[in-house]
Motif scaffolding. Structure first.
Motif, mmCIF file in Angstrom:
data_model
loop_
_atom_site.group_PDB
_atom_site.id
_atom_site.type_symbol
_atom_site.label_atom_id
_atom_site.label_comp_id
_atom_site.label_asym_id
_atom_site.label_seq_id
_atom_site.Cartn_x
_atom_site.Cartn_y
_atom_site.Cartn_z
ATOM 1 N N PRO A 170 0.807 -1.229 0.000
ATOM 2 C CA PRO A 170 0.000 0.000 0.000
ATOM 3 C C PRO A 170 0.837 1.274 0.000
ATOM 4 O O PRO A 170 0.474 2.253 -0.661
ATOM 5 N N MET A 171 1.964 1.283 0.736
ATOM 6 C CA MET A 171 2.801 2.477 0.749
ATOM 7 C C MET A 171 3.413 2.732 -0.620
ATOM 8 O O MET A 171 3.476 3.881 -1.080
ATOM 9 N N ALA A 172 3.843 1.679 -1.293
ATOM 10 C CA ALA A 172 4.398 1.844 -2.634
ATOM 11 C C ALA A 172 3.347 2.375 -3.601
ATOM 12 O O ALA A 172 3.639 3.198 -4.468
ATOM 13 N N GLN A 173 2.109 1.924 -3.444
ATOM 14 C CA GLN A 173 1.038 2.422 -4.298
ATOM 15 C C GLN A 173 0.792 3.910 -4.058
ATOM 16 O O GLN A 173 0.593 4.685 -4.999
ATOM 17 N N LEU A 174 0.823 4.307 -2.799
ATOM 18 C CA LEU A 174 0.652 5.729 -2.489
ATOM 19 C C LEU A 174 1.807 6.540 -3.069
ATOM 20 O O LEU A 174 1.598 7.595 -3.676
ATOM 21 N N GLN A 175 3.029 6.050 -2.910
ATOM 22 C CA GLN A 175 4.193 6.750 -3.449
ATOM 23 C C GLN A 175 4.091 6.881 -4.960
ATOM 24 O O GLN A 175 4.465 7.919 -5.533
ATOM 25 N N LEU A 449 -2.287 7.619 3.996
ATOM 26 C CA LEU A 449 -2.556 6.181 3.891
ATOM 27 C C LEU A 449 -3.317 5.766 5.138
ATOM 28 O O LEU A 449 -2.814 5.864 6.247
ATOM 29 N N LEU A 450 -4.553 5.306 4.928
ATOM 30 C CA LEU A 450 -5.477 5.061 6.036
ATOM 31 C C LEU A 450 -5.929 3.607 6.072
ATOM 32 O O LEU A 450 -6.108 2.982 5.024
#
Length: 455
Positions: A170-175, A449-450
């Motif tokens: 998920p963090m990579a997707q946000l980045q 990111l939630l």
């Protein structure tokens, strides 16, 4: 891949940048770096850099190609990284999969990595085995042998890597979304690994075309760090690399200019896999090579003062005094050819309020922009950065990486070597000017990111 936007945690970014382009060239310690590394150019245009380090009979041998993910043509994203994988598939002399095994049998280790602006290959090995890896690397520069039997299964490997590093993170997707918002149509706005549908369509012909166009001596730099002198390396470089003929015209980059956001943007992602909310903000910034005067070094110092560990302003305010965050950091990424990024990351306390964290960060940034920085924190930040240069020089491979990355992103050997001097020359006025330009004179991209489903 060593370096990419596919990173699991932002503190890791800060660590990589801390030992990055400028920091490894400082003076002191037991290494012979009072003089800058030696450079020379072979008759075919291949650049060579020698970084002596005679503490052990070991060398780090690296070949850097001046082509990366930002140089791919439309519809072929991911080809630079894909070819990095395929370079291990063999030549007429070396069977598929044997390259790394040969290095390992001779007591060494090897790997490769793809960046937006370059692709590089390295081996760390005993000095007396250097001719072996030079011969092998020169061989695959011109004699790579690819068929569908090697290429198509490796494409599946890359697609699985994309799923693991991007789609399942998920963090990579946000980045990824934040990078696209920050850089717009510029290639820095997409992932190094490429667009999934385009990666799935890459074939053997695509790989060979890219290889023949960009993997040539005139588009490459050889860096050797370790127990070697320029006088010893030059005949070896001429023997193994100097006889390779150029097979493509000079590569002239044609990229769209970076068009920064015209308004502040906010990206909010909800994901069931996320347990705790995180907050991130990207600010447009220059690259080291495009920064003016002391601006690049001043941004390094600013990042250290604002969010460099437990002594940073943000940590002391949000974690120690207010108790509303579990961690907070800032970083400056200037190691790109066209443009950089300044970032702030925060992890609220369990059950904490992102809005409260954001307001507190904004307040601390505003205070810095109004009052500037003081002598104590300026000197502490510069000491931390320059000390990091000395400590990081213990890694021969990291030293070689530092020079390679700097050269590939627009710096000279002297500029890399003299970076600690530039840091020491930074004044309070330099830091304040850089802060006002980056933190108040630009439009930002903020990411949240939630946990859980979107409302």
């Amino acid at each position: 891949m060593f370096r990419s936007r596919i990173i699991s945690t932002l503190p890791y970014i800060a660590l990589v940048l801390f030992v990055g382009v400028g920091l490894l060239a400082g003076r002191g310690g037991g290494l012979s770096f009072d003089l800058a590394p030696t450079e020379f150019t072979l008759s075919n245009g291949m650049n060579v850099v020698v970084i002596p380090d005679h503490r052990a009979p070991v060398v780090t041998h690296m070949v850097w190609y001046r082509v990366g993910a930002a140089d791919e043509t439309a519809g072929k994203t991911g080809i630079a990284h894909f070819l990095e994988h395929l370079m291990f598939k063999g030549t007429e002399k070396i069977e598929p999969g044997q390259f790394s095994r040969i290095v390992a049998r001779n007591g060494g280790r090897d790997n490769a990595f793809t960046h937006y602006d370059f692709t590089a290959y390295f081996q760390v090995i005993a000095k007396d085995r250097l001719p072996l890896v030079m011969e092998m690397e020169a061989d695959r520069m011109v004699n790579l042998r690819l068929t569908d039997a090697e290429v198509l299964p490796e494409r599946d490997v890359v697609l699985e890597e994309l799923r693991m590093r991007i789609e399942n993170n998920p963090m990579a997707q946000l980045q990824s979304e934040m990078g696209a918002a920050l850089y717009g149509a510029h290639p820095y706005g997409r992932d190094i690994i490429g667009v999934k549908s385009e990666v799935a369509a890459l074939d053997t012909e695509d790989a060979l075309e890219f290889y023949k166009r960009f993997y040539t001596p005139g588009n490459a730099t050889l860096i050797v760090a370790g127990d070697i002198t320029p006088e010893e390396l030059k005949p070896l470089a001429e023997k193994y690399y100097g006889r390779i003929a150029e097979r493509a015209p000079s590569f002239i980059r044609k990229r769209p200019p970076v068009a920064w956001p015209k308004a502040d943007e906010r990206i909010v992602r909800h994901d069931k896999r996320v347990r705790e909310a995180t907050w991130t903000r990207y600010f447009p910034a220059p690259a080291y090579s495009t920064a003016q005067g002391h601006e690049g070094a001043a941004l390094d110092v600013l990042a250290e003062i604002l969010g460099g560990g437990t002594t940073g302003r943000l940590y002391r305010a949000l974690v120690v005094k207010q108790g509303i965050a579990a961690s907070v950091s800032s970083w400056y990424e200037g190691s790109r050819l066209d443009a950089g990024t300044f970032g702030i990351y925060a992890l609220p306390r369990v059950g904490g309020d992102l809005d409260a964290v954001e307001k507190a960060i904004d307040k601390e940034v505003a205070r810095l922009l109004e009052d500037g920085v003081n002598d104590e924190e300026l000197n502490r930040a510069k000491t931390v950065i320059v000390a990091g240069a000395v400590y990081a020089r213990d890694s021969q491979r990291t030293m070689a990486y530092s020079y390679g990355e700097g050269l590939m992103t627009g710096l000279t050997v002297d500029e890399i070597h003299e970076w600690p001097d530039r840091v020491n020359e930074v004044t309070k006025s330099d830091v304040l000017a850089a802060a006002r330009k980056i933190l108040s004179g630009t439009h930002t991209v903020t990411g949240e990111l939630l946990p859980g489903d979107a409302p």
